[in-house]
Structure formats: structure tokens, C-alpha cells
Design an enzyme around this catalytic site. Sequence first.
Site, PDB file in Angstrom:
ATOM      1  CG  ASP A   1       0.222  18.632  -6.111  1.00 62.50           C
ATOM      2  OD1 ASP A   1       0.738  17.553  -6.475  1.00 62.50           O
ATOM      3  OD2 ASP A   1      -0.690  19.207  -6.754  1.00 62.50           O
TER       4      ASP A   1
ATOM      5  CB  ILE B   1      -1.002   5.989  10.818  1.00 64.87           C
ATOM      6  CG1 ILE B   1      -2.112   5.343   9.979  1.00 64.87           C
ATOM      7  CG2 ILE B   1      -1.280   7.464  11.072  1.00 64.87           C
ATOM      8  CD1 ILE B   1      -2.190   5.834   8.542  1.00 64.87           C
TER       9      ILE B   1
ATOM     10  CB  THR C   1       5.536   3.360  -5.447  1.00 71.09           C
ATOM     11  OG1 THR C   1       4.548   3.366  -6.498  1.00 71.09           O
ATOM     12  CG2 THR C   1       4.997   2.620  -4.230  1.00 71.09           C
TER      13      THR C   1
ATOM     14  CD  GLU D   1      -8.861   2.178   4.445  1.00 72.09           C
ATOM     15  OE1 GLU D   1      -9.363   1.127   3.985  1.00 72.09           O
ATOM     16  OE2 GLU D   1      -9.519   3.205   4.687  1.00 72.09           O
TER      17      GLU D   1
ATOM     18  N   GLY E   1      -3.155   0.858  -0.671  1.00 67.86           N
ATOM     19  CA  GLY E   1      -1.845   1.487  -0.579  1.00 67.86           C
ATOM     20  C   GLY E   1      -1.734   2.567  -1.644  1.00 67.86           C
ATOM     21  CB  SER E   2      -0.253   2.555  -5.047  1.00 71.95           C
ATOM     22  OG  SER E   2       1.088   2.370  -4.625  1.00 71.95           O
TER      23      SER E   2
ATOM     24  N   GLY F   1      33.488  -4.193   4.228  1.00 72.60           N
ATOM     25  CA  GLY F   1      32.905  -4.913   5.358  1.00 72.60           C
ATOM     26  C   GLY F   1      32.461  -4.002   6.480  1.00 72.60           C
TER      27      GLY F   1
ATOM     28  CD  GLU G   1       4.099  12.423   1.777  1.00 71.46           C
ATOM     29  OE1 GLU G   1       3.814  13.218   0.866  1.00 71.46           O
ATOM     30  OE2 GLU G   1       4.481  12.777   2.893  1.00 71.46           O
TER      31      GLU G   1
ATOM     32  NE  ARG H   1       3.285  12.372  -4.138  1.00 66.22           N
ATOM     33  CZ  ARG H   1       2.132  12.109  -4.740  1.00 66.22           C
ATOM     34  NH1 ARG H   1       1.642  12.968  -5.632  1.00 66.22           N
ATOM     35  NH2 ARG H   1       1.470  11.012  -4.457  1.00 66.22           N
TER      36      ARG H   1
END
Length: 381
Positions: free
Chosen positions: A241, A157, A367, A126, A130-131, A342, A365, A244
Site C-alpha cells: 500500500d 530481487i 500485475t 520466488e 510470483g503473484s 524508423g 509489485e 504502489r
Amino acid sequence: MDFSLDENQKIFLKLAQDFVKKEISPKIPELDAKGEFPRDIIQKAWQTGFVNLCIPEKYGGTGIDQISIALIVEEIAYGCSGIATSAMCNDLANVVIALHGNEEQKEKYLKPFTENPLFASFCLTEAEAGSDNLAMSTFMKKRSDGKYVLNGSKQFITNASYADQFTVFCKLSDPKSKFLACVVTPRNPEEGKIETGKPEEKLGQHLSNTATVTFDDVVIDPSQIIGDRRQGFQYLVDVLDFTRPMIAAIGSGIARKAYDLTLNYTKNRVQFGQRICDMPVARETLVKMFNKMRTSYIMTLYAAWKLQNNDKDKGVYASLAKNMAAEAALFNANEGLHLHGGYGFMKEYEISKLARDAHIIDIYEGTREVQSMIQGREIIS
């Protein structure tokens, strides 16, 4: 420990490699420039069996092992991490049903995804959460007839604009409640309204759809609540779990693609009368890129193996794998761009896309700081 792949894993890997070569790699420059959602590619991935990897065979899924899942996701991410993110989003949304849903819920909410190329979204983040997931304010409150009413907004989302079904984590009874619940709702509920905002314009992963979702008086029947309505936080841990190692696989795919592109470029680019790859400073960077690519890949498979065996410390290695893969993706993409000179700054060179895409691996998912917190907590306990 045997590091060799079994015959089924070799088959899945070869299928994924062929799919990427035919359906993704040739189309990436044009698709990324347009930023259009690659629905057709994801539908072909579904037909090939590369979507809904968490669904058991009993409900129409492939029932494949965790290492095969990591191999498939890593290979698709090698083609495009945005496509990999959107393709695996169904697993992010549906694995909680596979793990904690009852038989009726699994039949109702999982089986349709194996019968048609549908999309599901995982609704957790939201604007002010966040975290810190427990800071969320989306909540459902019980009404007199025993049903619940869901209200709130979710941000960033994946696949929200195209989702047929939403898995939502919310507070129970009150926005300040300490209890989380997990519910499933179709895009068009019987009562109430679900609205999605315009797709976000992101730095990278242009081929993954991201939008806000708002739930306005959406009525939730008790049969739509997954498991115990007070155990949502534990279910969330179980979901992350599981997924990740998949995020680690996406990072590993980016790292490998950046390395391959850079190695090829430096082998063919001549400056000061020699190939760039023959210059000691460039070769040192290439070695570092190779090391990060391989160690993150090995840790990703190890985390998948831990998950497959349901080891108690699987969460520690899921976090470790994600952090290592994110670091490898960022390092290889940035250093690869640098060795392109470049040309690396030009959109026509894919290394520039990888440099943009890699940053989100270090964020979504959880930081890197959150992953370290998880590891630290588990190590101490």
C-alpha cells in the site's frame, strides 16, 4: 481539496528536477548501453536526500510527506525508471521496519541507511511464487536454542548484488505453513550463508540490478523478526500500500518523458510538406498521450494523498494509480515509438529505451490483474 503544492513540496520538486537534469539525463544513453549499475548516481541521490524516503526524522530520515515522495520519484523516473526503481528499493525493504518494528529495530536497521549510502533488498518473489505470494517455500524453523534457521531462494530481487541488508518474507516453521513472517538479516550473517546469483539480463531497466538470493541455513535471532511472527501477510499488504503509489509515480514519469520526446520530435519532423504534429491522425494520438499522462499523474498524487491520510480505502487507490500509470507508460512509450517511425526503433533514440522499460511497470509489485483483484475485493467488502 487544494491541488496546489506547498512551499516544501515545490522545493523538493525543484531539487529533483535539477538533479535529473545534471546527474541523470546527460548520462543515460551511455549508461543504458553499458548496463552498468549506476552506484555513483544513486549515492549522489542519497546525498541529496532522495533515498530512504520512508525513514522518520527520529532515525535520521527526512520525514517528508507522501505527496513529496511521489513528486521526487516521478521526477527521477522521468530521468530513468531503472535508477528510480533501484533508488526507491530501500523504501520497499525498510518501510515494514518503520511501520511495524520496535524502537531497537528501527535504531539498528534504519539509522545506518541515513548515515551511509547503503542498499537494502526486499525479498518476496520466488520461482514458483510470483503473484501468488502464499505459494512461497522459503521458511524459517525454530531450533532448540530459541533461534530460527532460514532456508530458501528468492527471485527477481532488486539491488540484490549490492544489498547490505535483506528484508525477507518467509513461511513460519514449514514451507506449507499458512503463516508468513518478516525478518531482517545482514548480507553476512553470523551463522549460515547468503549467496546472490549473477545479475539478470532484462528486456528493460538495464540500470536497475536484479538477481536471485539464496539463504542457506541462515540463523535468525528472535530480535530480527519484525512485529508478530504470524502477521507477515498483513505487513506485506501495508508495505505494498505504501510503495504502489511510488511505482505509479515511476510509470507516470515514463509516460511524461515519452510524451515530451514525441511531442518535440513530431514538432520538428516534416513529412508530406507538413509537421507530423499537424497531421490529424498524429495529433489525435498526441492528445491521447497527453490525457493518459495527466490522468495517471493526478491519480498518483491522489493515491499518495490517501496514503498520507491513512484512509481505509488507500489500498484501492494505490492499485488504481498503479494500473493507470502502467497503462499510460505502455501506451505513451509504444505510441511515441510509433510516431518516431524508423528512428524510434533505433537505440540512439531514447523513446526505444522507454518502450523497453515500460513493460515492467505493468508487472512488478503486482500485475494489473492482481491490482484489479484487490480493487474488486475491497469494493465488494
